[in-house]
Scaffold this motif. Structure first.
Motif, PDB file in Angstrom:
ATOM      1  N   ASN A 369       0.754  -0.985  -0.034  1.00  0.00           N
ATOM      2  CA  ASN A 369      -0.008  -0.112  -0.185  1.00  0.00           C
ATOM      3  C   ASN A 369       0.865   1.252   0.106  1.00  0.00           C
ATOM      4  O   ASN A 369       0.692   2.310  -0.581  1.00  0.00           O
ATOM      5  N   SER A 370       2.045   1.175   0.821  1.00  0.00           N
ATOM      6  CA  SER A 370       2.976   2.429   0.760  1.00  0.00           C
ATOM      7  C   SER A 370       3.601   2.627  -0.583  1.00  0.00           C
ATOM      8  O   SER A 370       3.588   3.800  -0.732  1.00  0.00           O
ATOM      9  N   ALA A 371       3.947   1.670  -1.182  1.00  0.00           N
ATOM     10  CA  ALA A 371       4.498   1.703  -2.486  1.00  0.00           C
ATOM     11  C   ALA A 371       3.788   2.309  -3.467  1.00  0.00           C
ATOM     12  O   ALA A 371       3.793   3.102  -4.187  1.00  0.00           O
ATOM     13  N   ALA A 372       2.287   1.714  -3.324  1.00  0.00           N
ATOM     14  CA  ALA A 372       1.290   2.311  -4.280  1.00  0.00           C
ATOM     15  C   ALA A 372       1.131   3.798  -4.175  1.00  0.00           C
ATOM     16  O   ALA A 372       0.656   4.495  -5.127  1.00  0.00           O
ATOM     17  N   THR A 373       1.094   4.042  -2.801  1.00  0.00           N
ATOM     18  CA  THR A 373       0.882   5.186  -2.581  1.00  0.00           C
ATOM     19  C   THR A 373       1.902   6.423  -3.236  1.00  0.00           C
ATOM     20  O   THR A 373       1.593   7.437  -3.742  1.00  0.00           O
TER      21      THR A 373
END
Length: 622
Positions: A369-373
């Motif tokens: 999720n953090s990478a996608a963000t």
């Protein structure tokens, strides 16, 4: 009537009924977490900022206990359970406790220094702070470095350690690691890519309850087999946290390189800080981080103590397994799985599998999720499609996350050739975190250095830490290498700030930078939590008492530590985040009366005010 041999075989090898019980328990536990996550998320307040704010920032609606639970489980994962226990077993002491209890110091700094600064800016990504404080290029350097680390290190390690633990505990040696990794990764991707940060944080909190139960159960059952807590103190050398000879953390690195890597992880790392940034108020964020810090102080019972107990069982040639054979550990990283197999009853393995998978999912889907963000808000929106709508950004981020998941499936099995996965991760952390912690600390602690100085320090840091790789570790511990590189990079920042000749030589636009003006967004309530200062002092005293009791091998001081820790925890739990001082309430009322129209406009569209999220200020300048 069954013979004794048949009964023993039944106790060791699960029959059809037992296998069915394990499967049903696993499905029921996992399904319950999924349904509860959907139910809770559906009743959370949605953000007025649109789809992007909901997906990436959880609608800025997380309460303190969700923040705390998500922080704990994101960190308390299989690379910790498997890797850190393996390192403690290898070291034959508790030097590794500094990566757990010692991390509470960095978390205190996060709650009191970094979090108020981040939340006052209305950030969704930590790299957005670099953009607000310096410029777009510095922000992008940080974003790219975070992305590379998540894609090639963090996500694959989470899948590998989870797959390894599950395969060893359930004797699934016939299954290749890539297949178990793929199954776990698919579950995690569903949470992260379709539920967003809100679903990730809530599921983390729920899985944390099960992991807390198992985390206490395993060392407690193993201690019972060993003879109790008193037996630990019969060999005090294995309990010492301050030692000279340790592969993981000799005493002299604790307040140099190791401390700085803890600051990087807890204060700048998007995977961790993103949970606190999604809090509904600064007080909620601070209470959540400090509660997690208090749990981190006792985290060694999950992540270090099993390795110590396994070491003592091997030394004593103890027979605690169901088949009566002596307890053995074939490989350092297998001490925790072997201990689980030896002490947990067969009927509980389905529940344990669900908890273990939940732990793996927590680390994996949090990183995903953090990478996608970061990709959606820092790369795609800024460089590829500046006019993209919130919905488009979310869709593109989801596609990126799916591709990243497939890449993790490929990389994860390759890690099985590494001896000591936790030590490997720490080495990689030092390389990635050095330039980031340099620019973040400069940005937070000083208003004078500008973007040129930050980039100059970043570059010197990268060169210094890569050069340090060629120094033999027998001569200089890698945490000392990290600290020396950090000092060199900070000196480079100072030179690039105050030496006009150096600035002219490298093409700086101005001979001397001006003080940065701190911009305020205040998208959430920014009154600090009242007992923060007192709790910071109390947590430091508790931590000091723990270290002293273990170093001296004092059982009574150890019991005293637990009494004091419970008292501090009681204050944390009972002090409400809504208690505000009269001065804070008066200030809020005065601010609201001063510009009611501006306040209403900002409340109507917080994402529009969050220029650091979408890079609006910087896009205009391109």
């Amino acid at each position: 009537m069954e013979s004794m041999d048949e009964k023993e075989a039944w106790a060791v090898v699960p029959g059809a009924e037992q296998l069915a019980l394990h499967v049903c328990t696993f499905i029921a536990t996992t399904g319950l977490v999924g349904v509860a996550t959907w139910f809770i998320c559906s009743r959370m307040t949605s953000s007025t900022g649109g789809a992007a704010d909901d997906f990436f920032a959880g609608g800025r609606s997380l309460r303190w206990y969700v923040v705390a639970g998500s922080l704990m489980l994101t960190n308390l994962s299989t690379e910790q359970l498997v890797g850190l226990n393996g390192s403690v077993y290898k070291d034959q002491n508790l030097a590794g406790i500094w990566l757990e209890a010692g991390a509470a110091i960095a978390m205190i700094i996060t709650a009191t220094v970094f979090l108020p600064r981040y939340m006052s800016l209305g950030l969704t990504t930590t790299s957005g702070f670099l953009g607000e404080r310096f410029d777009l290029f510095t922000r992008t350097m940080g974003s790219v470095l975070f992305l590379l680390y998540y894609v090639f290190v963090l996500c694959p390690i989470a899948l590998y350690t989870g797959a390894l633990a599950i395969r060893n505990i359930f004797d699934l040696q016939s299954l290749p690691l890539w297949s178990i990794s793929a199954i776990i990764g698919t579950f995690g991707a569903c949470y992260a890519l379709f539920g967003g940060l809100k679903a990730v944080a809530v599921s983390d909190c729920l899985n944390g309850i099960g992991l807390l139960i198992v985390g206490i159960w395993v060392p407690a059952a193993a201690l019972y087999q060993l003879g109790g807590v008193s037996d630990l103190f019969h060999e005090p050398e294995v309990l010492k946290p301050l030692v000279e000879h340790s592969v993981l953390a000799p005493w002299h690195v604790n307040f140099s390189g190791l401390f700085l890597t803890n600051v990087y992880y807890w204060s700048t790392n998007q995977v961790i800080v993103q949970r606190a940034l999604a809090a509904r108020s600064l007080a909620d964020g601070q209470k959540g981080v400090l509660f997690a810090a208090s749990m981190k102080v006792v985290g060694f019972i999950f992540l270090c103590l099993p390795g110590t107990i396994g070491l003592l069982l091997v030394r004593r040639n103890a027979s605690i397994s169901r088949n009566g054979e002596p307890f053995t550990v074939p490989k350092n990283d297998e001490v925790y799985p072997e201990l689980v197999k030896a002490v947990m009853p067969l009927w509980s393995l389905g529940f344990f599998a669900a908890v273990l998978v939940g732990s793996v999912l927590s680390s994996f889907n949090s990183a995903l999720n953090s990478a996608a963000t970061i990709f959606g808000l820092e790369i795609y929106k800024v460089y590829i499609n500046k006019d993209a709508s919130d919905k488009r950004i979310v869709n593109v981020s989801t596609i990126f996350g799916a591709a990243m998941t497939l890449g993790s499936f490929v990389v994860a099995p390759l890690l099985q050739h590494i001896d000591g996965i936790f030590s490997f991760q720490q080495h990689v952390n030092t390389i990635v975190s050095l330039p980031l912690v340099v620019v973040f600390l400069v940005g937070v602690c000083s208003s004078i250095p500008d973007a040129f100085a930050a980039k100059f320090g970043f570059a010197v840091g990268v060169v210094a830490i890569i050069g340090g790789l060629f120094v033999p570790e027998e001569k200089l511990h890698y945490f000392h290498t990290f600290f020396i590189a950090f000092v060199l990079a900070e000196l480079a920042v100072c030179m690039a700030t105050y030496l006009p000749c150096l600035r002219r030589c490298f093409g700086a636009k101005v001979p001397r930078p001006e003080a940065h003006v701190h911009r305020l967004a205040n998208l959430v309530e920014m009154s600090p939590w009242r007992p923060v200062k007192g709790l910071v002092v109390a947590l430091m005293v508790v931590l000091a008492l723990l270290i002293v009791s273990l170093q001296l091998g004092s059982e009574w001081l150890f019991y005293g530590f637990w009494v004091l820790w419970l008292a501090v925890l009681g204050v944390l739990l009972t002090w409400s985040v809504h208690r505000r001082s009269a001065r804070a309430e008066k200030g809020s009322a005065k601010q609201a009366a001063a510009s009611p129209k501006e306040t209403m406009e900002e409340a109507a569209n917080p994402m529009a005010q969050d220029d650091t999220v979408v890079g609006a200020d910087y896009i205009k300048g391109i």
